[in-house]
Design a protein around this motif. Structure first.
Motif, PDB file in Angstrom:
ATOM      1  N   ALA A 199       9.398  49.319  52.440  1.00  0.00           N
ATOM      2  CA  ALA A 199       9.788  48.101  53.325  1.00  0.00           C
ATOM      3  C   ALA A 199      11.383  48.336  53.717  1.00  0.00           C
ATOM      4  CB  ALA A 199       8.711  47.768  53.828  1.00  0.00           C
ATOM      5  N   ILE A 200      11.341  47.470  51.906  1.00  0.00           N
ATOM      6  CA  ILE A 200      12.935  47.140  51.388  1.00  0.00           C
ATOM      7  C   ILE A 200      13.883  48.066  51.618  1.00  0.00           C
ATOM      8  CG2 ILE A 200      14.328  45.652  49.819  1.00  0.00           C
ATOM      9  CD1 ILE A 200      11.538  43.868  49.854  1.00  0.00           C
ATOM     10  N   ASN A 201      13.443  49.199  51.068  1.00  0.00           N
ATOM     11  CA  ASN A 201      14.721  49.965  51.280  1.00  0.00           C
ATOM     12  C   ASN A 201      14.890  50.661  52.906  1.00  0.00           C
ATOM     13  OD1 ASN A 201      14.779  50.975  47.982  1.00  0.00           O
ATOM     14  ND2 ASN A 201      12.244  52.426  47.937  1.00  0.00           N
ATOM     15  N   ASP A 202      13.469  50.410  53.047  1.00  0.00           N
ATOM     16  CA  ASP A 202      13.922  51.210  54.924  1.00  0.00           C
ATOM     17  C   ASP A 202      15.092  49.548  55.344  1.00  0.00           C
ATOM     18  OD1 ASP A 202      12.279  53.371  54.170  1.00  0.00           O
ATOM     19  OD2 ASP A 202      10.797  52.381  55.802  1.00  0.00           O
ATOM     20  N   ARG A 203      14.901  49.190  55.381  1.00  0.00           N
ATOM     21  CA  ARG A 203      15.399  47.745  56.163  1.00  0.00           C
ATOM     22  C   ARG A 203      17.018  47.686  55.301  1.00  0.00           C
ATOM     23  NH1 ARG A 203      12.162  42.528  56.556  1.00  0.00           N
ATOM     24  NH2 ARG A 203      14.681  42.000  57.689  1.00  0.00           N
ATOM     25  N   LEU A 204      17.413  48.484  54.164  1.00  0.00           N
ATOM     26  CA  LEU A 204      18.505  48.208  53.448  1.00  0.00           C
ATOM     27  C   LEU A 204      19.214  49.593  52.867  1.00  0.00           C
ATOM     28  CD1 LEU A 204      17.327  45.417  50.124  1.00  0.00           C
ATOM     29  CD2 LEU A 204      18.977  45.159  52.975  1.00  0.00           C
ATOM     30  N   HIS A 205      18.660  50.228  53.573  1.00  0.00           N
ATOM     31  CA  HIS A 205      19.486  51.830  54.141  1.00  0.00           C
ATOM     32  C   HIS A 205      20.349  51.826  54.633  1.00  0.00           C
ATOM     33  CE1 HIS A 205      18.770  56.450  53.401  1.00  0.00           C
ATOM     34  NE2 HIS A 205      19.462  56.391  54.452  1.00  0.00           N
ATOM     35  N   LEU A 206      20.413  51.570  55.282  1.00  0.00           N
ATOM     36  CA  LEU A 206      22.218  51.584  56.150  1.00  0.00           C
ATOM     37  C   LEU A 206      22.194  50.324  55.305  1.00  0.00           C
ATOM     38  CD1 LEU A 206      24.401  52.786  58.773  1.00  0.00           C
ATOM     39  CD2 LEU A 206      23.092  50.524  59.633  1.00  0.00           C
ATOM     40  N   MET A 207      22.796  49.643  55.032  1.00  0.00           N
ATOM     41  CA  MET A 207      23.762  48.943  53.838  1.00  0.00           C
ATOM     42  C   MET A 207      24.362  49.945  52.629  1.00  0.00           C
ATOM     43  SD  MET A 207      22.915  45.717  51.133  1.00  0.00           S
ATOM     44  CE  MET A 207      22.410  46.980  50.293  1.00  0.00           C
ATOM     45  N   MET A 257      32.135  48.018  48.246  1.00  0.00           N
ATOM     46  CA  MET A 257      31.901  48.104  46.768  1.00  0.00           C
ATOM     47  C   MET A 257      32.694  49.072  46.188  1.00  0.00           C
ATOM     48  SD  MET A 257      28.351  45.714  46.816  1.00  0.00           S
ATOM     49  CE  MET A 257      28.330  45.945  44.798  1.00  0.00           C
ATOM     50  N   PRO A 258      33.480  49.575  45.717  1.00  0.00           N
ATOM     51  CA  PRO A 258      34.413  50.790  45.057  1.00  0.00           C
ATOM     52  C   PRO A 258      33.073  51.374  43.794  1.00  0.00           C
ATOM     53  CG  PRO A 258      36.201  49.653  45.756  1.00  0.00           C
ATOM     54  CD  PRO A 258      33.913  48.406  46.011  1.00  0.00           C
ATOM     55  N   GLU A 259      32.757  49.794  43.102  1.00  0.00           N
ATOM     56  CA  GLU A 259      31.961  50.590  41.649  1.00  0.00           C
ATOM     57  C   GLU A 259      30.911  50.785  41.858  1.00  0.00           C
ATOM     58  OE1 GLU A 259      31.417  46.283  42.949  1.00  0.00           O
ATOM     59  OE2 GLU A 259      33.072  47.508  43.383  1.00  0.00           O
ATOM     60  N   SER A 260      30.208  50.876  43.257  1.00  0.00           N
ATOM     61  CA  SER A 260      28.790  50.655  43.520  1.00  0.00           C
ATOM     62  C   SER A 260      28.262  51.983  43.051  1.00  0.00           C
ATOM     63  CB  SER A 260      28.195  50.403  45.370  1.00  0.00           C
ATOM     64  OG  SER A 260      28.815  51.313  45.977  1.00  0.00           O
ATOM     65  N   ASP A 261      28.494  52.578  42.867  1.00  0.00           N
ATOM     66  CA  ASP A 261      27.711  54.176  43.065  1.00  0.00           C
ATOM     67  C   ASP A 261      27.984  54.054  41.373  1.00  0.00           C
ATOM     68  OD1 ASP A 261      26.749  57.009  43.533  1.00  0.00           O
ATOM     69  OD2 ASP A 261      28.678  57.387  42.070  1.00  0.00           O
ATOM     70  N   GLY A 262      28.817  53.958  40.330  1.00  0.00           N
ATOM     71  CA  GLY A 262      28.665  54.103  38.792  1.00  0.00           C
ATOM     72  C   GLY A 262      27.631  52.907  38.594  1.00  0.00           C
ATOM     73  N   GLU A 263      27.504  51.991  39.393  1.00  0.00           N
ATOM     74  CA  GLU A 263      26.514  50.490  38.965  1.00  0.00           C
ATOM     75  C   GLU A 263      25.022  51.228  39.235  1.00  0.00           C
ATOM     76  OE1 GLU A 263      26.990  46.181  40.010  1.00  0.00           O
ATOM     77  OE2 GLU A 263      26.311  47.671  41.345  1.00  0.00           O
ATOM     78  N   LEU A 264      24.869  52.120  40.136  1.00  0.00           N
ATOM     79  CA  LEU A 264      23.769  52.757  40.098  1.00  0.00           C
ATOM     80  C   LEU A 264      23.433  53.784  39.260  1.00  0.00           C
ATOM     81  CD1 LEU A 264      20.999  53.616  42.179  1.00  0.00           C
ATOM     82  CD2 LEU A 264      22.331  55.034  43.673  1.00  0.00           C
ATOM     83  N   ALA A 315      16.983  54.164  46.560  1.00  0.00           N
ATOM     84  CA  ALA A 315      15.067  54.174  46.854  1.00  0.00           C
ATOM     85  C   ALA A 315      14.490  54.557  46.296  1.00  0.00           C
ATOM     86  CB  ALA A 315      14.811  54.915  48.310  1.00  0.00           C
ATOM     87  N   ARG A 316      14.508  55.685  45.828  1.00  0.00           N
ATOM     88  CA  ARG A 316      13.745  56.988  44.191  1.00  0.00           C
ATOM     89  C   ARG A 316      13.762  56.230  43.613  1.00  0.00           C
ATOM     90  NH1 ARG A 316      16.566  61.640  46.369  1.00  0.00           N
ATOM     91  NH2 ARG A 316      17.257  61.613  44.164  1.00  0.00           N
ATOM     92  N   LEU A 317      14.527  55.272  43.216  1.00  0.00           N
ATOM     93  CA  LEU A 317      14.930  54.305  41.629  1.00  0.00           C
ATOM     94  C   LEU A 317      13.492  53.543  42.090  1.00  0.00           C
ATOM     95  CD1 LEU A 317      15.619  54.454  38.761  1.00  0.00           C
ATOM     96  CD2 LEU A 317      18.006  53.300  39.714  1.00  0.00           C
ATOM     97  N   PHE A 318      13.930  52.976  42.733  1.00  0.00           N
ATOM     98  CA  PHE A 318      13.031  51.866  42.988  1.00  0.00           C
ATOM     99  C   PHE A 318      11.876  51.903  43.630  1.00  0.00           C
ATOM    100  CE2 PHE A 318      17.215  48.752  44.125  1.00  0.00           C
ATOM    101  CZ  PHE A 318      17.564  48.824  42.939  1.00  0.00           C
TER     102      PHE A 318
END
Length: 199
Positions: free
Chosen positions: A134-142, A150-157, A113-116
């Motif tokens: 608003a999109i950040n809020d809606r996608l927070h739980l996801m 997606m095990p690679e998600s943290d590295g991707e971020l 959220a901060r990055l975006f």
């Protein structure tokens, strides 16, 4: 309308519970029960639920009331695509104006959220920034759950954060943004099953 000193904390408390997945998708949100839980009257709860419905954080059906929304895979893909379009648009307005981010750390959802918001804020367009927020809020739980799918998600971020912090070329950042959103779009079916099991 409730006074702001009651409405704002009530709204924030309900919104936080929605963002972290305190309630399962489809659950009916009963204003009287929420008022008891939060120690406020029913009026600020109703006002908050209507406000959250306007933000698509809550579903409302006449005669049935308010419910925790179910995020389907098509809607998830649409939100990811819109987010990507907005971030790329923000970058095209001011591609060179990049300051090093001051805030780091937090969970994946908070970092994302901060990055975006940092990228969106560069455009100097309040409507664009509000939409990304608003999109950040809606996608927070996801985003809180994406590591399970997606095990690679943290590295991707982390790669995307480094590219921004180290002022890598805009073309590289754009490629990383496209890859970030594409990979999550590809995982949308698995992600929505995780968020709403048994459906």
């Amino acid at each position: 309308m409730s006074p702001a000193h009651v409405l704002e904390p009530t709204y924030e408390a309900i919104k936080l519970r929605l963002k972290i997945g305190k309630w399962p998708a489809g659950l009916r949100l009963e204003a009287a029960k929420l008022a008891d839980e939060l120690g406020v009257s029913i009026t600020p709860v109703r006002d908050s639920l209507w406000r959250l419905a306007g933000e698509h954080m809550v579903d409302v059906t006449p005669g049935e009331g308010f419910r925790v929304p179910r995020l389907g895979q098509d809607e998830l893909r649409d939100l990811l695509e819109l987010n990507c379009i907005l971030l790329l648009a923000a970058m095209s307005v001011v591609p060179a104006a990049r300051d090093r981010r001051t805030e780091i750390g937090g969970n994946v959802a908070e970092r994302t959220a901060r990055l975006f918001l940092d990228i969106a804020g560069r455009a100097g367009n309040g409507a664009l920034l509000a939409t990304v927020s608003a999109i950040n809020d809606r996608l927070h739980l996801m985003r809180l759950q994406e590591g399970a799918v997606m095990p690679e998600s943290d590295g991707e971020l982390a790669t995307l954060e480094r590219a921004i912090d180290e002022r890598e070329a805009d073309g590289r950042v754009r490629d990383l943004l496209l890859r970030y959103h594409h990979s999550r779009g590809q995982a949308a079916d698995r992600m929505t099953r995780l968020l709403a099991p048994g459906e």
